[in-house]
Write an enzyme that holds these catalytic residues in place. Structure first.
Site, PDB file in Angstrom:
ATOM      1  N   ALA A  39       0.855  -1.190   0.000  1.00 59.69           N
ATOM      2  CA  ALA A  39       0.000   0.000   0.000  1.00 59.69           C
ATOM      3  C   ALA A  39       0.884   1.230   0.000  1.00 59.69           C
ATOM      4  CB  ALA A  39      -0.888   0.017   1.246  1.00 59.69           C
TER       5      ALA A  39
ATOM      6  N   THR B 164      -6.285  -0.893   8.349  1.00 59.21           N
ATOM      7  CA  THR B 164      -5.959   0.076   9.393  1.00 59.21           C
ATOM      8  C   THR B 164      -7.188   0.490  10.195  1.00 59.21           C
ATOM      9  OG1 THR B 164      -5.237   2.365   9.680  1.00 59.21           O
ATOM     10  CG2 THR B 164      -6.187   1.836   7.563  1.00 59.21           C
ATOM     11  N   ASP B 165      -6.958   0.932  11.431  1.00 57.78           N
ATOM     12  CA  ASP B 165      -8.063   1.474  12.231  1.00 57.78           C
ATOM     13  C   ASP B 165      -8.523   2.829  11.696  1.00 57.78           C
ATOM     14  OD1 ASP B 165      -5.836   2.972  12.981  1.00 57.78           O
ATOM     15  OD2 ASP B 165      -6.105   2.699  15.142  1.00 57.78           O
ATOM     16  N   GLU B 166      -7.715   3.455  10.810  1.00 55.11           N
ATOM     17  CA  GLU B 166      -8.077   4.794  10.326  1.00 55.11           C
ATOM     18  C   GLU B 166      -9.348   4.776   9.485  1.00 55.11           C
ATOM     19  OE1 GLU B 166      -4.984   7.298   8.890  1.00 55.11           O
ATOM     20  OE2 GLU B 166      -3.568   6.629  10.397  1.00 55.11           O
TER      21      GLU B 166
ATOM     22  N   TYR C 128      -5.686   8.709   2.324  1.00 59.17           N
ATOM     23  CA  TYR C 128      -5.141   7.383   2.667  1.00 59.17           C
ATOM     24  C   TYR C 128      -6.227   6.490   3.250  1.00 59.17           C
ATOM     25  CZ  TYR C 128      -3.076   3.813   5.692  1.00 59.17           C
ATOM     26  OH  TYR C 128      -2.805   2.621   6.335  1.00 59.17           O
TER      27      TYR C 128
ATOM     28  N   LYS D 289      -7.982   3.002   1.837  1.00 60.87           N
ATOM     29  CA  LYS D 289      -7.961   1.722   2.564  1.00 60.87           C
ATOM     30  C   LYS D 289      -9.401   1.240   2.807  1.00 60.87           C
ATOM     31  CE  LYS D 289      -4.913  -0.316   4.018  1.00 60.87           C
ATOM     32  NZ  LYS D 289      -4.017  -1.358   3.422  1.00 60.87           N
TER      33      LYS D 289
ATOM     34  N   ASN E  96       1.619   0.983  14.293  1.00 52.11           N
ATOM     35  CA  ASN E  96       2.740   0.077  14.582  1.00 52.11           C
ATOM     36  C   ASN E  96       4.023   0.885  14.773  1.00 52.11           C
ATOM     37  OD1 ASN E  96       2.299  -3.036  12.828  1.00 52.11           O
ATOM     38  ND2 ASN E  96       0.706  -1.704  13.572  1.00 52.11           N
TER      39      ASN E  96
ATOM     40  N   LYS F  35       7.601   8.359   9.424  1.00 57.77           N
ATOM     41  CA  LYS F  35       6.545   8.156  10.422  1.00 57.77           C
ATOM     42  C   LYS F  35       7.025   8.719  11.756  1.00 57.77           C
ATOM     43  CE  LYS F  35       3.826   5.437   7.753  1.00 57.77           C
ATOM     44  NZ  LYS F  35       4.510   5.201   6.509  1.00 57.77           N
TER      45      LYS F  35
ATOM     46  N   ASN G 273       0.628  12.374  21.242  1.00 52.21           N
ATOM     47  CA  ASN G 273       1.891  12.446  20.488  1.00 52.21           C
ATOM     48  C   ASN G 273       3.004  13.135  21.285  1.00 52.21           C
ATOM     49  OD1 ASN G 273       0.629  11.232  18.325  1.00 52.21           O
ATOM     50  ND2 ASN G 273       0.027  13.187  17.394  1.00 52.21           N
TER      51      ASN G 273
HETATM   52  P1  NAD Z   1       5.150   0.765   4.054  1.00 43.15           P
HETATM   53  O1  NAD Z   1       4.816   2.040   3.364  1.00 43.15           O
HETATM   54  O2  NAD Z   1       6.311   0.724   4.982  1.00 43.15           O
HETATM   55  O3  NAD Z   1       5.412  -0.389   2.960  1.00 43.15           O
HETATM   56  C1  NAD Z   1       4.581  -0.561   1.868  1.00 43.15           C
HETATM   57  C2  NAD Z   1       5.254  -1.548   0.919  1.00 43.15           C
HETATM   58  O4  NAD Z   1       4.378  -1.743  -0.200  1.00 43.15           O
HETATM   59  C3  NAD Z   1       6.589  -1.067   0.363  1.00 43.15           C
HETATM   60  O5  NAD Z   1       7.533  -2.108   0.402  1.00 43.15           O
HETATM   61  C4  NAD Z   1       6.271  -0.685  -1.071  1.00 43.15           C
HETATM   62  O6  NAD Z   1       7.375  -0.819  -1.949  1.00 43.15           O
HETATM   63  C5  NAD Z   1       5.145  -1.651  -1.401  1.00 43.15           C
HETATM   64  N1  NAD Z   1       4.279  -1.152  -2.472  1.00 43.15           N
HETATM   65  C6  NAD Z   1       3.709   0.082  -2.573  1.00 43.15           C
HETATM   66  N2  NAD Z   1       3.007   0.176  -3.718  1.00 43.15           N
HETATM   67  C7  NAD Z   1       3.110  -1.034  -4.330  1.00 43.15           C
HETATM   68  C8  NAD Z   1       2.596  -1.557  -5.550  1.00 43.15           C
HETATM   69  N3  NAD Z   1       1.834  -0.811  -6.368  1.00 43.15           N
HETATM   70  N4  NAD Z   1       2.903  -2.832  -5.887  1.00 43.15           N
HETATM   71  C9  NAD Z   1       3.689  -3.593  -5.068  1.00 43.15           C
HETATM   72  N5  NAD Z   1       4.209  -3.133  -3.914  1.00 43.15           N
HETATM   73  C10 NAD Z   1       3.920  -1.874  -3.548  1.00 43.15           C
HETATM   74  O7  NAD Z   1       3.823   0.305   4.772  1.00 43.15           O
HETATM   75  P2  NAD Z   1       3.643  -0.465   6.161  1.00 43.15           P
HETATM   76  O8  NAD Z   1       3.676   0.514   7.264  1.00 43.15           O
HETATM   77  O9  NAD Z   1       4.537  -1.636   6.175  1.00 43.15           O
HETATM   78  O10 NAD Z   1       2.124  -0.943   6.027  1.00 43.15           O
HETATM   79  C11 NAD Z   1       1.805  -2.215   5.444  1.00 43.15           C
HETATM   80  C12 NAD Z   1       0.290  -2.377   5.429  1.00 43.15           C
HETATM   81  O11 NAD Z   1      -0.210  -2.293   6.762  1.00 43.15           O
HETATM   82  C13 NAD Z   1      -0.432  -1.292   4.643  1.00 43.15           C
HETATM   83  O12 NAD Z   1      -1.487  -1.896   3.940  1.00 43.15           O
HETATM   84  C14 NAD Z   1      -0.965  -0.340   5.715  1.00 43.15           C
HETATM   85  O13 NAD Z   1      -2.145   0.293   5.276  1.00 43.15           O
HETATM   86  C15 NAD Z   1      -1.237  -1.311   6.837  1.00 43.15           C
HETATM   87  N6  NAD Z   1      -1.160  -0.751   8.198  1.00 43.15           N
HETATM   88  C16 NAD Z   1      -0.045  -0.040   8.592  1.00 43.15           C
HETATM   89  C17 NAD Z   1       0.030   0.421   9.909  1.00 43.15           C
HETATM   90  C18 NAD Z   1       1.244   1.188  10.393  1.00 43.15           C
HETATM   91  O14 NAD Z   1       1.216   1.687  11.529  1.00 43.15           O
HETATM   92  N7  NAD Z   1       2.321   1.293   9.633  1.00 43.15           N
HETATM   93  C19 NAD Z   1      -1.018   0.168  10.799  1.00 43.15           C
HETATM   94  C20 NAD Z   1      -2.136  -0.547  10.344  1.00 43.15           C
HETATM   95  C21 NAD Z   1      -2.188  -1.016   9.052  1.00 43.15           C
HETATM   96  O1  DAU Z   2      -3.492   3.990  12.777  1.00 44.96           O
HETATM   97  C1  DAU Z   2      -2.819   3.215  11.829  1.00 44.96           C
HETATM   98  C2  DAU Z   2      -2.072   4.126  10.874  1.00 44.96           C
HETATM   99  O2  DAU Z   2      -0.964   4.650  11.596  1.00 44.96           O
HETATM  100  C3  DAU Z   2      -1.596   3.405   9.619  1.00 44.96           C
HETATM  101  O3  DAU Z   2      -2.715   2.976   8.893  1.00 44.96           O
HETATM  102  C4  DAU Z   2      -0.743   4.330   8.756  1.00 44.96           C
HETATM  103  O4  DAU Z   2      -0.233   3.625   7.641  1.00 44.96           O
HETATM  104  C5  DAU Z   2       0.407   4.842   9.601  1.00 44.96           C
HETATM  105  O5  DAU Z   2       1.155   5.777   8.844  1.00 44.96           O
HETATM  106  C6  DAU Z   2      -0.119   5.507  10.869  1.00 44.96           C
HETATM  107  O6  DAU Z   2      -0.804   6.736  10.564  1.00 44.96           O
HETATM  108  P1  DAU Z   2      -0.583   8.064  11.439  1.00 44.96           P
HETATM  109  O7  DAU Z   2      -0.963   9.231  10.626  1.00 44.96           O
HETATM  110  O8  DAU Z   2      -1.230   7.922  12.772  1.00 44.96           O
HETATM  111  O9  DAU Z   2       1.012   7.970  11.652  1.00 44.96           O
HETATM  112  P2  DAU Z   2       2.161   9.080  11.622  1.00 44.96           P
HETATM  113  O10 DAU Z   2       3.401   8.412  12.110  1.00 44.96           O
HETATM  114  O11 DAU Z   2       2.218   9.814  10.335  1.00 44.96           O
HETATM  115  O12 DAU Z   2       1.675  10.107  12.738  1.00 44.96           O
HETATM  116  C7  DAU Z   2       1.401   9.707  14.067  1.00 44.96           C
HETATM  117  C8  DAU Z   2       0.864  10.920  14.810  1.00 44.96           C
HETATM  118  O13 DAU Z   2       1.927  11.877  14.954  1.00 44.96           O
HETATM  119  C9  DAU Z   2      -0.241  11.653  14.073  1.00 44.96           C
HETATM  120  O14 DAU Z   2      -1.167  12.157  15.033  1.00 44.96           O
HETATM  121  C10 DAU Z   2       0.466  12.818  13.375  1.00 44.96           C
HETATM  122  C11 DAU Z   2       1.592  13.131  14.326  1.00 44.96           C
HETATM  123  N1  DAU Z   2       2.851  13.629  13.710  1.00 44.96           N
HETATM  124  C12 DAU Z   2       3.394  12.908  12.699  1.00 44.96           C
HETATM  125  C13 DAU Z   2       4.572  13.315  12.094  1.00 44.96           C
HETATM  126  C14 DAU Z   2       5.185  12.530  10.946  1.00 44.96           C
HETATM  127  C15 DAU Z   2       3.461  14.779  14.186  1.00 44.96           C
HETATM  128  O15 DAU Z   2       2.964  15.421  15.135  1.00 44.96           O
HETATM  129  N2  DAU Z   2       4.626  15.172  13.605  1.00 44.96           N
HETATM  130  C16 DAU Z   2       5.210  14.508  12.559  1.00 44.96           C
HETATM  131  O16 DAU Z   2       6.273  14.942  12.053  1.00 44.96           O
END
Ligand code: NAD
Ligand code: DAU
Length: 354
Positions: free
Chosen positions: A91, A135-137, A160, A164, A190, A199, A259
């Site tokens: 994604a 995601t919970d979002e 985003y 999703k 995560n 992130k 945060n």
């Molecule tokens: P990430 O952005 O770190 O990694 C995404 C991966 O997908 C990358 O390796 C990228 O190269 C690959 N990708 C992107 N577009 C692609 C395409 N068109 N074809 C093939 N590969 C492609 O993301 P993440 O944080 O590892 O999240 C993984 C999944 O978990 C996502 O679906 C995200 O929505 C979900 N998720 C993430 C979190 C979080 O906190 N990071 C929480 C809940 C759910």
């Molecule tokens: O809840 C699950 C989601 O968590 C996943 O689905 C997304 O893929 C993942 O990116 C994450 O989304 P958030 O928007 O919550 O994560 P982020 O790390 O971007 O931001 C976490 C919180 O911190 C959010 O409230 C925004 C804030 N933030 C973020 C950044 C990058 C700041 O205050 N300053 C920053 O520079």
């Protein structure tokens, strides 16, 4: 009886959670015979994170550099490697990027998920399970009280989360309409090793280390529920092995924090573990309040009692243990951090993966 899975296709397996999932799964006694990592390697995909594993696993691990929107490539992978299950992580995942440029989010998250579902459907009965990682979002924002349950209505607020949500609906529709065996999980934020430093947590650790400003959006009181990444991986595998087809599960850490508190903790840990700043000030002095993110969801909190009750899943890490492991990992892996942030990394991918 756990669902037997022999040849698993992992999409997005070079990203943060995918890398942790593949590494974690190969260490489990019930790991599949083979894992095929299907990833197009965007800026967020780092094959570097799996180099050691690729060597160790031999032909039990295969990497395919391809796009999930490429139907022919997806079908070829499913056929060639006799895939019987798919764990779909790929994604565009960063909310800020989706605000600036939503198009890739619509393409990968919606069209890409559709392409995979359609290929799984066309494979006839070969695919025993399609697990969608979400995601919970998708549930929108909470006020000061309450939790997201599996029955909370969808109300996504960012491009985003809207993309999703659309992908979740497609997964549901493919199960209801075509009988595709699917499961779905919606997880909270995560954190852990191998997360791209855009992130909140890795960005703040590296900025704190380097004495750069720590940008906090708005008043810093937005709340997220933090889960250590391998606890999420274990939850996904538990769902894939044991959950009924068509079911959905919320996954969370019961670790709600504003945060600002998260960033203060990072400052204190980095102060304790790294050399002091040149001006001798504590790292909390780097905290800088900046303009808020548009549509910034105020609070996320997960009710994960269904996965606890049905599948017996519990997180293994507390926030303090997982958090300290994470800070240590970034402090001890400066090569990885430097490489994924440098232009050299893109050149390296071009040279090795075309
Ligand atoms: P990430 O952005 O770190 O990694 C995404 C991966 O997908 C990358 O390796 C990228 O190269 C690959 N990708 C992107 N577009 C692609 C395409 N068109 N074809 C093939 N590969 C492609 O993301 P993440 O944080 O590892 O999240 C993984 C999944 O978990 C996502 O679906 C995200 O929505 C979900 N998720 C993430 C979190 C979080 O906190 N990071 C929480 C809940 C759910
Ligand atoms: O809840 C699950 C989601 O968590 C996943 O689905 C997304 O893929 C993942 O990116 C994450 O989304 P958030 O928007 O919550 O994560 P982020 O790390 O971007 O931001 C976490 C919180 O911190 C959010 O409230 C925004 C804030 N933030 C973020 C950044 C990058 C700041 O205050 N300053 C920053 O520079």
């Amino acid at each position: 009886m756990p669902r037997p899975i022999q040849n698993l296709l992992v999409t997005g397996g070079a990203g943060f959670i995918g890398v942790n999932f593949i590494r974690w799964l190969f260490d489990q006694p019930d790991a599949p015979d083979r894992i095929v990592n299907f990833d197009t390697l965007t800026y967020a995909g780092n094959p570097l994170s799996l180099l050691d594993l690729a060597e160790k696993a031999g032909d039990r691990y295969v990497f395919i550099k391809a796009d999930i929107c490429d139907a022919a490539a997806v079908k070829k992978a499913i056929k060639t490697y006799h895939i019987d299950a798919i764990a779909h992580f790929a994604a565009e995942s960063h909310v800020d990027r989706s605000i600036v440029a939503p198009d890739e989010f619509v393409r990968t998250n919606i069209l890409g998920t559709y392409t995979l579902l359609q290929a799984a459907r066309e494979a006839g009965g070969q695919i025993q399970l399609f697990h969608h990682v979400s995601t919970d979002e998708v549930f929108g924002a909470l006020g000061d009280t309450g939790f997201f349950t599996e029955d909370t209505p969808y109300a996504p607020n960012s491009p985003y989360s809207a993309s999703k949500a659309a992908s979740d609906h497609l997964v549901r529709a493919y199960h209801e309409t075509y009988g595709l065996p699917t499961t779905l999980s919606n997880c909270s934020n995560n954190y852990g090793p191998f997360q791209f430093p855009e992130k909140l947590i890795p960005l703040m650790i590296l900025n704190a280390l380097e004495g750069k400003p720590l940008p906090i959006y708005g008043d810093g009181l937005n709340v997220r529920d933090w889960l250590f990444v391998t606890d999420h991986c274990a939850a996904i595998w538990r769902v894939m092995q044991e959950a009924a087809c068509g079911s959905t599960y919320n996954v969370g850490g019961r670790n709600e924090l504003p945060n600002l508190r998260v960033v203060e903790k990072i400052c204190d840990l980095v102060d304790a573990k790294a050399p002091p700043l040149p001006d001798g000030n504590p790292r909390r002095s780097l905290i800088t309040f900046v303009k808020d993110r548009p549509g910034h969801d105020r609070r996320y909190a997960i009710d994960c009692s269904k996965i606890e009750r049905d599948l017996g899943w519990r997180p293994a890490e507390t926030f303090s243990s997982g958090f300290e492991r994470t800070v240590d990992w970034y402090l001890n892996n400066s090569d990885w951090c430097q490489q994924v942030r440098s232009g050299d990394y893109q050149n390296w991918i071009a040279a090795h993966y075309g």
